[in-house]
Structure formats: structure tokens, C-alpha cells
Design a protein around this motif. Sequence first.
Motif, PDB file in Angstrom:
ATOM      1  N   LEU A 267       0.818  -1.224   0.000  1.00 61.05           N
ATOM      2  CA  LEU A 267       0.000   0.000   0.000  1.00 61.05           C
ATOM      3  C   LEU A 267       0.850   1.272   0.000  1.00 61.05           C
ATOM      4  CD1 LEU A 267      -3.076  -0.322   2.388  1.00 61.05           C
ATOM      5  CD2 LEU A 267      -3.056   0.035  -0.070  1.00 61.05           C
ATOM      6  N   GLU A 268       0.467   2.218  -0.855  1.00 62.94           N
ATOM      7  CA  GLU A 268       1.087   3.540  -0.865  1.00 62.94           C
ATOM      8  C   GLU A 268       0.091   4.621  -0.456  1.00 62.94           C
ATOM      9  OE1 GLU A 268       2.845   4.225  -4.664  1.00 62.94           O
ATOM     10  OE2 GLU A 268       3.983   2.344  -4.648  1.00 62.94           O
ATOM     11  N   MET A 269      -1.208   4.389  -0.729  1.00 64.75           N
ATOM     12  CA  MET A 269      -2.247   5.330  -0.331  1.00 64.75           C
ATOM     13  C   MET A 269      -3.464   4.549   0.135  1.00 64.75           C
ATOM     14  SD  MET A 269      -5.276   6.963  -1.032  1.00 64.75           S
ATOM     15  CE  MET A 269      -6.003   8.517  -0.512  1.00 64.75           C
ATOM     16  N   LEU A 270      -3.999   4.908   1.306  1.00 68.95           N
ATOM     17  CA  LEU A 270      -5.173   4.241   1.864  1.00 68.95           C
ATOM     18  C   LEU A 270      -6.181   5.282   2.312  1.00 68.95           C
ATOM     19  CD1 LEU A 270      -6.733   1.763   2.953  1.00 68.95           C
ATOM     20  CD2 LEU A 270      -5.419   1.995   5.083  1.00 68.95           C
ATOM     21  N   LEU A 299      -2.511   8.674   4.140  1.00 72.10           N
ATOM     22  CA  LEU A 299      -3.595   7.982   4.828  1.00 72.10           C
ATOM     23  C   LEU A 299      -4.740   8.950   5.088  1.00 72.10           C
ATOM     24  CD1 LEU A 299      -4.679   5.450   6.317  1.00 72.10           C
ATOM     25  CD2 LEU A 299      -3.464   6.242   8.359  1.00 72.10           C
ATOM     26  N   ASP A 300      -5.950   8.607   4.605  1.00 74.66           N
ATOM     27  CA  ASP A 300      -7.167   9.382   4.841  1.00 74.66           C
ATOM     28  C   ASP A 300      -8.124   8.530   5.667  1.00 74.66           C
ATOM     29  OD1 ASP A 300      -6.019  11.234   3.225  1.00 74.66           O
ATOM     30  OD2 ASP A 300      -7.467  11.070   1.583  1.00 74.66           O
ATOM     31  N   ARG A 319      -0.457   3.806  13.547  1.00 78.16           N
ATOM     32  CA  ARG A 319       0.766   3.227  14.110  1.00 78.16           C
ATOM     33  C   ARG A 319       1.398   2.200  13.178  1.00 78.16           C
ATOM     34  NH1 ARG A 319      -2.350   2.750  18.995  1.00 78.16           N
ATOM     35  NH2 ARG A 319      -1.742   4.295  20.574  1.00 78.16           N
ATOM     36  N   SER A 320       0.579   1.600  12.303  1.00 76.95           N
ATOM     37  CA  SER A 320       1.083   0.563  11.406  1.00 76.95           C
ATOM     38  C   SER A 320       1.713   1.145  10.152  1.00 76.95           C
ATOM     39  CB  SER A 320      -0.059  -0.397  11.016  1.00 76.95           C
ATOM     40  OG  SER A 320      -0.626  -0.997  12.162  1.00 76.95           O
ATOM     41  N   ALA A 321       1.781   2.479  10.049  1.00 75.64           N
ATOM     42  CA  ALA A 321       2.346   3.136   8.869  1.00 75.64           C
ATOM     43  C   ALA A 321       3.441   4.110   9.293  1.00 75.64           C
ATOM     44  CB  ALA A 321       1.240   3.860   8.104  1.00 75.64           C
ATOM     45  N   PRO A 322       4.616   3.611   9.651  1.00 71.58           N
ATOM     46  CA  PRO A 322       5.661   4.471  10.223  1.00 71.58           C
ATOM     47  C   PRO A 322       6.257   5.472   9.240  1.00 71.58           C
ATOM     48  CG  PRO A 322       6.527   2.275   9.789  1.00 71.58           C
ATOM     49  CD  PRO A 322       5.047   2.206   9.558  1.00 71.58           C
ATOM     50  N   ASN A 323       6.034   5.274   7.926  1.00 68.46           N
ATOM     51  CA  ASN A 323       6.644   6.154   6.933  1.00 68.46           C
ATOM     52  C   ASN A 323       5.651   7.120   6.291  1.00 68.46           C
ATOM     53  OD1 ASN A 323       9.249   4.960   7.218  1.00 68.46           O
ATOM     54  ND2 ASN A 323       8.577   3.243   5.957  1.00 68.46           N
ATOM     55  N   LEU A 324       4.566   7.389   6.998  1.00 66.48           N
ATOM     56  CA  LEU A 324       3.561   8.330   6.483  1.00 66.48           C
ATOM     57  C   LEU A 324       4.173   9.698   6.218  1.00 66.48           C
ATOM     58  CD1 LEU A 324       0.229   7.923   8.497  1.00 66.48           C
ATOM     59  CD2 LEU A 324       0.603   7.492   6.080  1.00 66.48           C
ATOM     60  N   HIS A 325       3.747  10.312   5.090  1.00 69.81           N
ATOM     61  CA  HIS A 325       4.120  11.690   4.792  1.00 69.81           C
ATOM     62  C   HIS A 325       2.948  12.643   4.992  1.00 69.81           C
ATOM     63  CE1 HIS A 325       7.877  10.809   2.095  1.00 69.81           C
ATOM     64  NE2 HIS A 325       7.958  10.274   3.298  1.00 69.81           N
TER      65      HIS A 325
END
Length: 458
Positions: A267-270, A299-300, A319-325
Motif C-alpha cells: 500500500l502507498e495510499m489508503l 492515509l485518509d 501506528r502501522s504506517a511508520p513512513n507516512l508523509h
Amino acid sequence: MKRGPSLHGDKISDIPANIIETILSRLSIREAVRTCILSKKWRYNWVTLPELIFDCSLGDDLINQNDKLARFIDGVLLNHRGPICKFKISHLWIPNSPDIIDKWMLCVSRNYIQKLILRLQPQFEHYELLASLYSCEQLTHLEVSFCTLRSPPMLACFKSLRSLFLYKVDCIGFTFEDLISRCPILERLMIDGFTDSTDLIINAPKLQELVVDGFCKVTQNICFKNTPLLAYVSLNLQCFGFEGVLMNHKQDGISRLMKVFGSLVGLEMLSVGGNFLKFFVADLIPKRLSNTFYHLKKLDLEICFNDLHMISVGLCLIRSAPNLHKLQIDAGSHVAYVLVYVDDILVTSSDSKQMFPHIDTEFWEVQDGREFSLNHLQNVIITSFYGLKPQLEFVKFLLTITPALEKISIHGFKEVDDQGHLMDGSSTLKELMQLPRVSMKAQIEYFEIGELVELGNE
């Protein structure tokens, strides 16, 4: 004066064939057909057009006369020669007779169709697509609305189909899982108008983009089995049927949370909208998933901040996406109490920030930011912000786990107090500005109905 010889030539007939094709491709199909009167050479130029598009560009005099419209489409298909790479009918009122559309579908299915778009208007009965559609071996794009798909022949499949868009489509005699399994190289799938009439089980090894809008029941089976390339997912679903659901109920021994998100490793966008986070009401929600979304950059989430379960699922995904921008939160959906708007002003009581006592401070105290941080998150947007305590606690939590945060934009509403006086929005901003943060360069912006609020504004 004698006329020069150049004036005797038919300049329009001397245009090179490739330029004529370019000209015709830029015209509506009706205008292209009309070019047949320009000269003898132009009479049949339009009949080899590879794309036939019938939409609002046909003109009101044709669109508003169903029989005339049907005869025009009949005439175009009857005179057409060569392959039809793209056939599109969009937002036209076609006479309510399946025989008419059957005739068109049979024609295009025999002419090497690659892109078929059938955006029908709602009728008393859905149009049932012909089984001959499965014989279109070159079909790469299929988009249909207000149609019915019946169980296909045993060995039929869309072996070349890369994108599939379904809007208000019924499957009879088979499921979405069966349909998707017959599309071995499918890359894009959009289901708009999804209902609880079937499960949503995705087994598509080439799928890269998925969008699902509609309704689902909490007991439905929604599962991703084999989607290693899936990079973009949008699940905008309204969930219902919570009565009698047992806590920690699992399907096939696996929690719903893991069945939906556990295999989405690429996943890159959710985007999760509606109240779909409520779908996992029967699960015991962990702090984070056992799999980590290392590639997830955006993430939206739509979170109701008077619902402890939705908050917990939202925090688990974060918390499961540590590299969110980038993180975007719609914080005002499905509010349990009545809010009244008058000229874009939120009318509520002055003690509204003390509501929802069941989500107390203790819940947020255990959300310790020291054990986890979003080191790459730079931009946060929160919409539908009411200034309620759970929302403020969430902002406070975010500010403690975002060392690289550059900007957090919060969009709220104008409020009035018990006496009906317009409240000063800078008080909310002041409360936000006093929250501790780990990023020294983080800016906090607060908007009321689109207008930036500054401290000290009256």
C-alpha cells in the motif's frame, strides 16, 4: 481578371488522410457524420473512426428524442467499417427496450472492441449484458452502470481486461469473487453502489488500484487474499447491522482487521471513509497490525470521535504506517448528537467540549507517544473539527509523535454561545497553540468555514 489555377482545385479533398483522421477524432460523432456532405472524398471518411462516443455532445434536439437517438446510433453502427476500439454511451436516455441495446452490444462485440463504456440511466429494470461480451478477447477497459451480469459460460474470462468499473451492477448466479477471478491481469477495479448482496473477496495478483463505495453489513465477508501489487485503496462504506454482533467474533479463525488489511503489504495510499472503521467492532484491536505498511505515504481516515472503537482502529492503522508523509482526518462524521447550522455557523451549547464522557482522559494517557513516532509525517489536515475534548486529545497525541511535522491545518466551524453571541475563533486556536509538540518547526493553522483565524481576532 483570369482566375488562377489554384482556385479550381478542391483543397478540402487534398488534405492528407492522417490529418483528416485527426480532424474527425476531435469532433463529436454527430459532427463527424455531417462531414460527409463536404465532398465526395469526405463522404465515407467518418465510417472508419475507431472511437464511437455517444454522449451529451450530440445536442439537445437528438438527446431529447429517444426514437431519433436510437435511429442515429443504429445508422452509425450500420455504416461503420473496420474495428471499433472504443464504444461509449454516457448519460443518455435510451428507450427502455433491451433488444435495442442488445443489437448494439452484439455489433461492437464483433468488431474487436477494446474499451466499452455503458453508462446507462436508471430504469425500472437493469439492462442485462449479453454473454457475448465474454468473447471480446481484446477488451481492456469495461465500465457499466445500472446493468445486470449473469453467470458467464464455464470457461469464459476477460483475459485482456485491465480496468473494470461497476456502478449499481447486480451479479446474478455468481459473486464479485467469481467475476474478478476471471480477470487474470486486472489492474484497476472500482465498485460504486456496493451492497450487502454479496461478499467482497479480492484475489487479484495484478491489481494496483481499488475503489469501493456503498454499504456493507458488519457480518459480510470482506477479504484481500492475493494482492501483492495493490498500491491505492479507497473503502468508502457505510456499515450497518451491529445488533447482536459478538465481541472477538472471527471468520475462519482470523480477525476481520487482518482479513481486510493484513495482506496489503504494498500500500502507498489508503482511504477509509463512511463509518467503515466500525466494521471491526467485533475485533480486539491491537496497538498496531502484525504487518507494517512500510510503503504507505498517504492515509485518509473518517473517524467519529465519540466512538472509542473507531478511534482505536484509526490509531492502529496510523501506528502501522511508520513512513507516512501525509495524514488527513475527517473528524466530524456520524456525530451522535444534533448539530444545527445557520448560515454556515455551528449552533451548539457552550459546554459541548465536555460531551462524550465515556472517552475520558485515561484512554489518551495510555496512548504513549514515547514508544512510537511518525518520523516522516510532514503534513496533517483535520476537517469537521468541533473543538471537542476527544478531538483535542487526538491532536495532542499527534503532536507528540511527529518530530518532522511542518504543518497541521484544522478546519472548524463558527460557534455561538448560550446567549446566541458569535464566539471568538481565536480561543480555539489559542487552546491548540498551547498543546506541546516535538517538532520545533510545526505550524498550526486553524480555519473557520474556510477563513484563517489568527490570535486576537475579534
